[in-house]
Design a protein around this motif. Sequence first.
Motif, PDB file in Angstrom:
ATOM      1  N   VAL A   1       0.850  -1.177   0.000  1.00 26.66           N
ATOM      2  CA  VAL A   1       0.000   0.000   0.000  1.00 26.66           C
ATOM      3  C   VAL A   1       0.893   1.237   0.000  1.00 26.66           C
ATOM      4  CG1 VAL A   1      -1.783   1.268   1.235  1.00 26.66           C
ATOM      5  CG2 VAL A   1      -1.820  -1.229   1.234  1.00 26.66           C
TER       6      VAL A   1
ATOM      7  N   PRO B   1      -0.589   8.047  -0.845  1.00 30.72           N
ATOM      8  CA  PRO B   1      -1.195   8.796  -1.957  1.00 30.72           C
ATOM      9  C   PRO B   1      -0.187   9.746  -2.600  1.00 30.72           C
ATOM     10  CG  PRO B   1      -2.585   8.901  -0.001  1.00 30.72           C
ATOM     11  CD  PRO B   1      -1.292   8.268   0.409  1.00 30.72           C
TER      12      PRO B   1
ATOM     13  N   TYR C   1     -10.962   8.111  -9.314  1.00 32.69           N
ATOM     14  CA  TYR C   1      -9.738   8.432  -8.586  1.00 32.69           C
ATOM     15  C   TYR C   1     -10.058   9.226  -7.329  1.00 32.69           C
ATOM     16  CZ  TYR C   1      -8.012   7.219 -13.191  1.00 32.69           C
ATOM     17  OH  TYR C   1      -7.766   6.557 -14.363  1.00 32.69           O
ATOM     18  N   ALA C   2      -9.179   9.102  -6.346  1.00 32.20           N
ATOM     19  CA  ALA C   2      -9.347   9.814  -5.082  1.00 32.20           C
ATOM     20  C   ALA C   2      -9.161  11.310  -5.299  1.00 32.20           C
ATOM     21  CB  ALA C   2      -8.339   9.301  -4.060  1.00 32.20           C
TER      22      ALA C   2
ATOM     23  N   ASP D   1      -5.363  11.841  -6.922  1.00 31.38           N
ATOM     24  CA  ASP D   1      -4.378  10.763  -6.843  1.00 31.38           C
ATOM     25  C   ASP D   1      -4.761   9.689  -7.856  1.00 31.38           C
ATOM     26  OD1 ASP D   1      -2.550   8.798  -6.197  1.00 31.38           O
ATOM     27  OD2 ASP D   1      -3.533   8.243  -4.329  1.00 31.38           O
TER      28      ASP D   1
ATOM     29  N   ALA E   1      -2.810   7.243  -8.764  1.00 30.79           N
ATOM     30  CA  ALA E   1      -2.140   5.985  -8.426  1.00 30.79           C
ATOM     31  C   ALA E   1      -3.083   5.035  -7.693  1.00 30.79           C
ATOM     32  CB  ALA E   1      -0.905   6.248  -7.581  1.00 30.79           C
ATOM     33  N   HIS E   2      -4.164   5.571  -7.149  1.00 32.48           N
ATOM     34  CA  HIS E   2      -5.099   4.753  -6.386  1.00 32.48           C
ATOM     35  C   HIS E   2      -6.487   4.848  -6.989  1.00 32.48           C
ATOM     36  CE1 HIS E   2      -1.806   5.371  -3.502  1.00 32.48           C
ATOM     37  NE2 HIS E   2      -2.096   4.131  -3.180  1.00 32.48           N
ATOM     38  N   SER E   3      -6.666   4.210  -8.136  1.00 33.58           N
ATOM     39  CA  SER E   3      -8.000   4.166  -8.733  1.00 33.58           C
ATOM     40  C   SER E   3      -8.821   3.119  -7.994  1.00 33.58           C
ATOM     41  CB  SER E   3      -7.924   3.836 -10.224  1.00 33.58           C
ATOM     42  OG  SER E   3      -7.433   2.535 -10.409  1.00 33.58           O
ATOM     43  N   ASN E   4     -10.118   3.213  -8.167  1.00 33.82           N
ATOM     44  CA  ASN E   4     -10.975   2.199  -7.570  1.00 33.82           C
ATOM     45  C   ASN E   4     -10.523   0.852  -8.115  1.00 33.82           C
ATOM     46  OD1 ASN E   4     -13.142   0.336  -7.172  1.00 33.82           O
ATOM     47  ND2 ASN E   4     -14.438   2.081  -6.681  1.00 33.82           N
ATOM     48  N   PRO E   5     -10.167  -0.099  -7.256  1.00 35.33           N
ATOM     49  CA  PRO E   5      -9.573  -1.359  -7.725  1.00 35.33           C
ATOM     50  C   PRO E   5     -10.486  -2.174  -8.625  1.00 35.33           C
ATOM     51  CG  PRO E   5      -9.987  -1.436  -5.357  1.00 35.33           C
ATOM     52  CD  PRO E   5     -10.251  -0.026  -5.813  1.00 35.33           C
TER      53      PRO E   5
END
Length: 119
Positions: free
Chosen positions: A8, A11, A98-99, A110, A112-116
């Motif tokens: 993990v 962000p 995305y966040a 962010d 780099a952290h899309s909804n998985p």
Amino acid sequence: MSAATDSVAAPRWHRVCALADLKDDTALGTEIEGVPVCVVRAGERVYAVRDECSHADVQLSQGEVEDGKIECWLHGSQFDLASGKALTLPAIDPVPTYAVTIDGDDVLVDVAHSNPERG
């Protein structure tokens, strides 16, 4: 530290614009780390989704925004801004979300952290 914790990453926030620059029910297209991003203000909420319709290679940021949805201008597919879910045909696949965070008057995204489930 466990393997789950190791995987993990923190962000990576990128400033997109000032909150005051985003008018209600409007979309802004941008690129972050090579990813096309559509940032939308809907009331008091700000959302970020991939700026590409899942049905055709069309920028969603050029579409209409209403009631928490964005509509692709080419074929009329609508997507839920919160989940990325395709709401109308011809699109059947969701778009990545995305966040987003607001820091003062800055809108930060962010990618780099899309909804998985979607990215």
